[in-house]
Scaffold this active site. Structure first.
Site, mmCIF file in Angstrom:
data_model
loop_
_atom_site.group_PDB
_atom_site.id
_atom_site.type_symbol
_atom_site.label_atom_id
_atom_site.label_comp_id
_atom_site.label_asym_id
_atom_site.label_seq_id
_atom_site.Cartn_x
_atom_site.Cartn_y
_atom_site.Cartn_z
ATOM 1 N N SER A 18 0.832 -1.215 0.000
ATOM 2 C CA SER A 18 0.000 0.000 0.000
ATOM 3 C C SER A 18 0.859 1.254 0.000
ATOM 4 O O SER A 18 1.987 1.275 0.504
ATOM 5 C CB SER A 18 -0.900 0.038 1.234
HETATM 6 N N1 SAH Z 1 -1.193 -4.445 4.014
HETATM 7 C C1 SAH Z 1 -0.547 -4.814 2.786
HETATM 8 C C2 SAH Z 1 -1.454 -4.575 1.595
HETATM 9 C C3 SAH Z 1 -1.292 -5.667 0.620
HETATM 10 S S1 SAH Z 1 -2.452 -5.640 -0.709
HETATM 11 C C4 SAH Z 1 0.767 -4.094 2.599
HETATM 12 O O1 SAH Z 1 0.957 -2.999 3.159
HETATM 13 O O2 SAH Z 1 1.617 -4.605 1.887
HETATM 14 C C5 SAH Z 1 -3.810 -6.542 -0.023
HETATM 15 C C6 SAH Z 1 -3.569 -7.982 0.344
HETATM 16 O O3 SAH Z 1 -4.830 -8.552 0.687
HETATM 17 C C7 SAH Z 1 -3.002 -8.847 -0.783
HETATM 18 O O4 SAH Z 1 -1.799 -9.419 -0.366
HETATM 19 C C8 SAH Z 1 -4.095 -9.897 -1.014
HETATM 20 O O5 SAH Z 1 -3.598 -11.181 -1.351
HETATM 21 C C9 SAH Z 1 -4.807 -9.927 0.331
HETATM 22 N N2 SAH Z 1 -6.181 -10.443 0.303
HETATM 23 C C10 SAH Z 1 -7.143 -10.275 -0.650
HETATM 24 N N3 SAH Z 1 -8.290 -10.930 -0.314
HETATM 25 C C11 SAH Z 1 -8.029 -11.541 0.883
HETATM 26 C C12 SAH Z 1 -8.807 -12.379 1.737
HETATM 27 N N4 SAH Z 1 -10.069 -12.736 1.450
HETATM 28 N N5 SAH Z 1 -8.223 -12.832 2.868
HETATM 29 C C13 SAH Z 1 -6.939 -12.497 3.201
HETATM 30 N N6 SAH Z 1 -6.161 -11.717 2.430
HETATM 31 C C14 SAH Z 1 -6.695 -11.233 1.281
#
Ligand code: SAH
Length: 215
Positions: free
Chosen positions: A66
């Site tokens: 993010s």
């Molecule tokens: N907080 C992270 C954001 C990553 S992007 C950072 O700062 O890097 C969002 C993440 O949510 C992705 O890695 C994706 O695989 C995950 N995601 C999407 N749907 C999900 C679900 N149902 N359960 C768990 N994780 C999920």
């Protein structure tokens, strides 16, 4: 991954913090954590040079780390206090997770991509700030450790997941971006077992929260 934190990196982080202040991030605990956590530790080598730009970047499994402003905005809305139990949906790179740990939260984080979950388990940036990370579907939350003071969803949800509301403490808060192409950042207050109050904030763009499709 580069695990070398230099004066130059620290200097760039200070500039990033100034930029976030200009964008109206005011919570000093959030700004301190962003100044402290080496974001470049959580990015692929190809992008570490840009780690302190206020932008999202690609990580493994087609996901993104993010944007710092987004991390700061979501964290600020939650008003994190030391010792609070926080559930994060979407561990991804583990950067947001570490920011929460640095602020003194006890963090439980769920990720649906095995590769990202394993990496987050190995690369907690310091044992002192180690979160508990889990492989699974965020829509189900993590009942074994519930209830939580705060919940942060870091992927775009199609709706407010009811199971997560259930796992929130009374008077707890959840921040969740809701929408398909673009998401509205929603702050959910749990008033009692049946009532929530929802406040809409700005629009953001996240990778989607995917249901029942743990790869
Ligand atoms: N907080 C992270 C954001 C990553 S992007 C950072 O700062 O890097 C969002 C993440 O949510 C992705 O890695 C994706 O695989 C995950 N995601 C999407 N749907 C999900 C679900 N149902 N359960 C768990 N994780 C999920």
């Amino acid at each position: 991954m580069i695990f070398n934190d230099t004066f130059k990196h620290h200097g760039k982080r200070k500039l990033l913090v100034e930029e976030l202040k200009r964008k109206l991030i005011t919570d000093l605990h959030v700004l301190d954590a962003i100044e402290f956590i080496p974001r470049h530790f959580f990015m692929d080598n190809a992008f570490t040079e840009y780690a302190y730009q206020d932008k999202a970047f690609p990580i493994e499994a087609g996901q993104t780390i993010s944007q710092p402003y987004t991390v700061a905005f979501q964290t600020q809305l939650l008003e994190i206090k030391k010792g609070e139990k926080v559930l994060e949906i979407g561990t991804g790179s583990g950067y947001q997770t570490s920011v929460l740990c640095k602020m003194g939260a006890r963090v439980f984080s769920i990720e649906r991509h095995k590769v990202l979950n394993s990496r987050a388990q190995k690369s907690a940036f310091s044992p002192k700030y180690a979160p508990q990370t889990f492989f699974g579907d965020g829509f189900m939350g993590l009942e074994t450790h519930a209830p939580y003071d705060k919940i942060i969803v870091t992927c775009g949800a199609p709706f407010i997941p009811q199971e997560l509301v259930k796992q929130l403490k009374t008077y707890g808060k959840m921040v969740v971006p809701v929408g398909s192409d673009v998401q509205v950042m929603k702050l959910v207050y749990k008033q009692n077992d049946t009532d929530i109050q929802v406040v809409d904030h700005d629009k953001f763009k996240f990778v989607p929260m995917l249901e029942n499709k743990v790869p």
